[in-house]
Enzyme design. Structure first.
Site, PDB file in Angstrom:
ATOM      1  CB  SER A  21      -0.898   0.008   1.241  1.00  0.00           C
ATOM      2  OG  SER A  21      -1.631   1.211   1.273  1.00  0.00           O
ATOM      3  CE  LYS A  73     -11.651  -0.156  -2.630  1.00  0.00           C
ATOM      4  NZ  LYS A  73     -11.355   0.443  -3.934  1.00  0.00           N
ATOM      5  CG  ASP A 109     -12.106   3.943  -5.174  1.00  0.00           C
ATOM      6  OD1 ASP A 109     -11.078   4.468  -4.713  1.00  0.00           O
ATOM      7  OD2 ASP A 109     -12.458   2.779  -4.914  1.00  0.00           O
ATOM      8  CB  ALA A 135     -18.782  -5.706 -12.759  1.00  0.00           C
ATOM      9  N   GLY A 137     -15.604  -3.407  -6.947  1.00  0.00           N
ATOM     10  CA  GLY A 137     -15.740  -2.169  -6.186  1.00  0.00           C
ATOM     11  C   GLY A 137     -15.238  -0.948  -6.941  1.00  0.00           C
ATOM     12  CB  ALA A 138     -12.077  -0.242  -8.712  1.00  0.00           C
ATOM     13  CG  MET A 228      -8.957   2.177 -12.197  1.00  0.00           C
ATOM     14  SD  MET A 228     -10.271   1.811 -11.022  1.00  0.00           S
ATOM     15  CE  MET A 228     -11.643   2.635 -11.808  1.00  0.00           C
ATOM     16  CE1 TYR A 230      -3.742   1.623  -6.687  1.00  0.00           C
ATOM     17  CE2 TYR A 230      -1.619   1.628  -5.570  1.00  0.00           C
ATOM     18  CZ  TYR A 230      -2.979   1.388  -5.561  1.00  0.00           C
ATOM     19  OH  TYR A 230      -3.558   0.891  -4.413  1.00  0.00           O
TER      20      TYR A 230
HETATM   21  P1  NDP Z   1     -12.587  -6.434  -7.016  1.00  0.00           P
HETATM   22  O1  NDP Z   1     -11.993  -7.680  -6.494  1.00  0.00           O
HETATM   23  O2  NDP Z   1     -13.817  -5.860  -6.392  1.00  0.00           O
HETATM   24  O3  NDP Z   1     -12.933  -6.639  -8.593  1.00  0.00           O
HETATM   25  C1  NDP Z   1     -12.013  -7.268  -9.446  1.00  0.00           C
HETATM   26  C2  NDP Z   1     -12.503  -7.187 -10.887  1.00  0.00           C
HETATM   27  O4  NDP Z   1     -11.483  -7.749 -11.724  1.00  0.00           O
HETATM   28  C3  NDP Z   1     -13.780  -7.980 -11.168  1.00  0.00           C
HETATM   29  O5  NDP Z   1     -14.557  -7.296 -12.113  1.00  0.00           O
HETATM   30  C4  NDP Z   1     -13.259  -9.294 -11.755  1.00  0.00           C
HETATM   31  O6  NDP Z   1     -14.157  -9.915 -12.634  1.00  0.00           O
HETATM   32  C5  NDP Z   1     -12.081  -8.761 -12.553  1.00  0.00           C
HETATM   33  N1  NDP Z   1     -11.078  -9.784 -12.839  1.00  0.00           N
HETATM   34  C6  NDP Z   1     -10.253 -10.403 -11.948  1.00  0.00           C
HETATM   35  N2  NDP Z   1      -9.452 -11.273 -12.602  1.00  0.00           N
HETATM   36  C7  NDP Z   1      -9.810 -11.216 -13.919  1.00  0.00           C
HETATM   37  C8  NDP Z   1      -9.343 -11.879 -15.087  1.00  0.00           C
HETATM   38  N3  NDP Z   1      -8.360 -12.783 -15.041  1.00  0.00           N
HETATM   39  N4  NDP Z   1      -9.911 -11.553 -16.281  1.00  0.00           N
HETATM   40  C9  NDP Z   1     -10.907 -10.636 -16.350  1.00  0.00           C
HETATM   41  N5  NDP Z   1     -11.383  -9.962 -15.254  1.00  0.00           N
HETATM   42  C10 NDP Z   1     -10.840 -10.256 -14.069  1.00  0.00           C
HETATM   43  O7  NDP Z   1     -11.391  -5.372  -7.014  1.00  0.00           O
HETATM   44  P2  NDP Z   1     -11.483  -3.766  -7.043  1.00  0.00           P
HETATM   45  O8  NDP Z   1     -12.599  -3.392  -7.933  1.00  0.00           O
HETATM   46  O9  NDP Z   1     -11.463  -3.217  -5.668  1.00  0.00           O
HETATM   47  O10 NDP Z   1     -10.066  -3.369  -7.703  1.00  0.00           O
HETATM   48  C11 NDP Z   1      -9.796  -3.655  -9.075  1.00  0.00           C
HETATM   49  C12 NDP Z   1      -8.461  -3.011  -9.463  1.00  0.00           C
HETATM   50  O11 NDP Z   1      -8.540  -1.591  -9.372  1.00  0.00           O
HETATM   51  C13 NDP Z   1      -7.295  -3.430  -8.557  1.00  0.00           C
HETATM   52  O12 NDP Z   1      -6.166  -3.611  -9.375  1.00  0.00           O
HETATM   53  C14 NDP Z   1      -7.091  -2.231  -7.660  1.00  0.00           C
HETATM   54  O13 NDP Z   1      -5.742  -2.112  -7.226  1.00  0.00           O
HETATM   55  C15 NDP Z   1      -7.447  -1.099  -8.613  1.00  0.00           C
HETATM   56  N6  NDP Z   1      -7.897   0.105  -7.901  1.00  0.00           N
HETATM   57  C16 NDP Z   1      -7.226   1.275  -8.128  1.00  0.00           C
HETATM   58  C17 NDP Z   1      -7.625   2.425  -7.521  1.00  0.00           C
HETATM   59  C18 NDP Z   1      -6.877   3.689  -7.783  1.00  0.00           C
HETATM   60  O14 NDP Z   1      -7.107   4.663  -7.064  1.00  0.00           O
HETATM   61  N7  NDP Z   1      -6.022   3.739  -8.783  1.00  0.00           N
HETATM   62  C19 NDP Z   1      -8.764   2.465  -6.593  1.00  0.00           C
HETATM   63  C20 NDP Z   1      -9.416   1.188  -6.449  1.00  0.00           C
HETATM   64  C21 NDP Z   1      -8.972   0.053  -7.072  1.00  0.00           C
HETATM   65  P3  NDP Z   1     -15.304 -10.936 -12.098  1.00  0.00           P
HETATM   66  O15 NDP Z   1     -16.355 -10.081 -11.447  1.00  0.00           O
HETATM   67  O16 NDP Z   1     -15.782 -11.598 -13.338  1.00  0.00           O
HETATM   68  O17 NDP Z   1     -14.611 -11.848 -11.128  1.00  0.00           O
END
Ligand code: NDP
Length: 298
Positions: A21, A73, A109, A135, A137-138, A228, A230
């Site tokens: 982090s 989240k 976010d 789809a 949290g982000a 997203m 980083y």
């Molecule tokens: P979640 O675990 O809530 O969601 C993960 C998402 O990634 C789901 O839609 C999931 O799909 C998809 N996913 C995971 N693996 C695969 C794959 N192999 N192929 C296709 N889709 C995949 O995580 P968050 O939404 O919290 O975070 C997602 C990303 O965003 C992270 O990398 C996080 O670090 C980044 N982030 C960055 C922020 C910023 O400020 N820059 C803020 C918040 C997050 P499915 O639903 O089908 O499983």
């Protein structure tokens, strides 16, 4: 480093794992710059039992607030006393404000995303075609923010279509004139090719060697592409492909800074002093480069 005194208030980030982090360095740097008597600490909890215990304890500790990151989240929503409408629709809280023992949940976010798009790419989503990959949290935070910013069309592309559909249903009456739709990856070519803005809100790219989440030939020079992700040592495949086709390319660092600064703006609203984003960005960049040096020395 914060000077911890008897009067120091607590802030922090709850998640698992938190080893990488950047939030503690960004927050503590800006608290010092603002002269806030606060300290920001990592609060790593391994499961939802730990999350509930920590939140219960936080009610009687001097917390100004805390951030919440993966994988809690969604789980934190139920533990808040009040949740802002945008966070309810997103299905994700990433910022909690502690007020007299009550927990008020927000999603910064989405606001961080809009601020980074405007500040770093001069991009205003009003009337534009947007594709969000993911789809979770982000993606939820981004989806709500883009609808509130009156995007023309927002397409959610996800592996699990029912998750994307649930997000669209929660947005339902609030979507106004914005077209919203969801497609799976095999059918996403037209939506991605026609998009003005493509956002990667999946976790694809976090690990070294992860592929580009969409074929590179779907991207073009007239697009803005925001990944997203980083702070990785290597650039993600999406940012490499996007830059190669000449698209305006952003990683997630600017958004991370803006969502963190917006959380501080909420916690510190009484002062009316806007949190300086540049201090947080500088602290994050310096931490990333220190980590690269340490890694290279191994
Ligand atoms: P979640 O675990 O809530 O969601 C993960 C998402 O990634 C789901 O839609 C999931 O799909 C998809 N996913 C995971 N693996 C695969 C794959 N192999 N192929 C296709 N889709 C995949 O995580 P968050 O939404 O919290 O975070 C997602 C990303 O965003 C992270 O990398 C996080 O670090 C980044 N982030 C960055 C922020 C910023 O400020 N820059 C803020 C918040 C997050 P499915 O639903 O089908 O499983």
């Amino acid at each position: 480093m914060a000077r911890i005194k008897g009067t120091t208030l607590l802030a922090g980030v709850i998640g698992w794992p938190l080893d990488h982090s950047l939030s503690p360095v960004m927050h503590n740097a800006v608290y010092a710059a603002l002269g806030l008597d606060w300290v920001y600490i990592p609060l790593a909890v391994e499961d939802e039992v730990g999350l509930r215990r920590l939140v219960a304890a936080a009610r009687s500790l001097p917390f100004v607030g805390f951030n919440v990151t993966m994988p809690y989240k969604a789980a934190i929503l139920e533990l808040c006393d009040e949740v802002a409408t945008a966070a309810q629709i997103a299905g994700a809280v990433n910022t909690v404000h502690c007020v007299d023992g009550r927990m008020i949940g927000y999603n910064t976010d989405g606001r961080g995303l809009l601020e980074a798009l405007q500040g770093d790419a001069g991009f205003d989503p009003a009337g534009k075609n947007v594709v969000i990959l993911g789809a979770g949290g982000a993606a939820g935070g981004a989806f709500v923010a883009l609808i509130l910013a009156r995007a023309g069309r927002v397409t959610l592309v996800n592996r699990d279509l029912s998750r994307a559909q649930a997000l669209i249903e929660r947005m339902g009456p609030h979507a106004g004139g914005v077209q919203v739709e969801t497609v799976g990856y095999p059918d996403a070519e037209t939506a991605v090719c026609e998009a003005d803005l493509v956002i990667n809100a999946t976790s694809v790219g976090m690990r070294p060697g992860d592929p580009c989440p969409v074929p590179a030939q779907w991207l073009s020079s007239r697009q803005v592409v925001l990944d997203m992700i980083y702070g990785t040592q290597e650039r993600t495949a999406l940012t490499v492909c996007s830059e190669a086709v000449g698209a305006k390319t952003m990683d997630g660092l600017g958004m991370l800074v803006c969502q963190g600064a917006t959380a501080i703006d909420i916690w510190n609203a009484a002062s009316q002093e806007r949190t300086p984003r540049d201090v947080m960005l500088e602290a994050a960049r310096s931490e990333i480069s220190d980590r690269a040096v340490a890694e290279a020395a191994l």
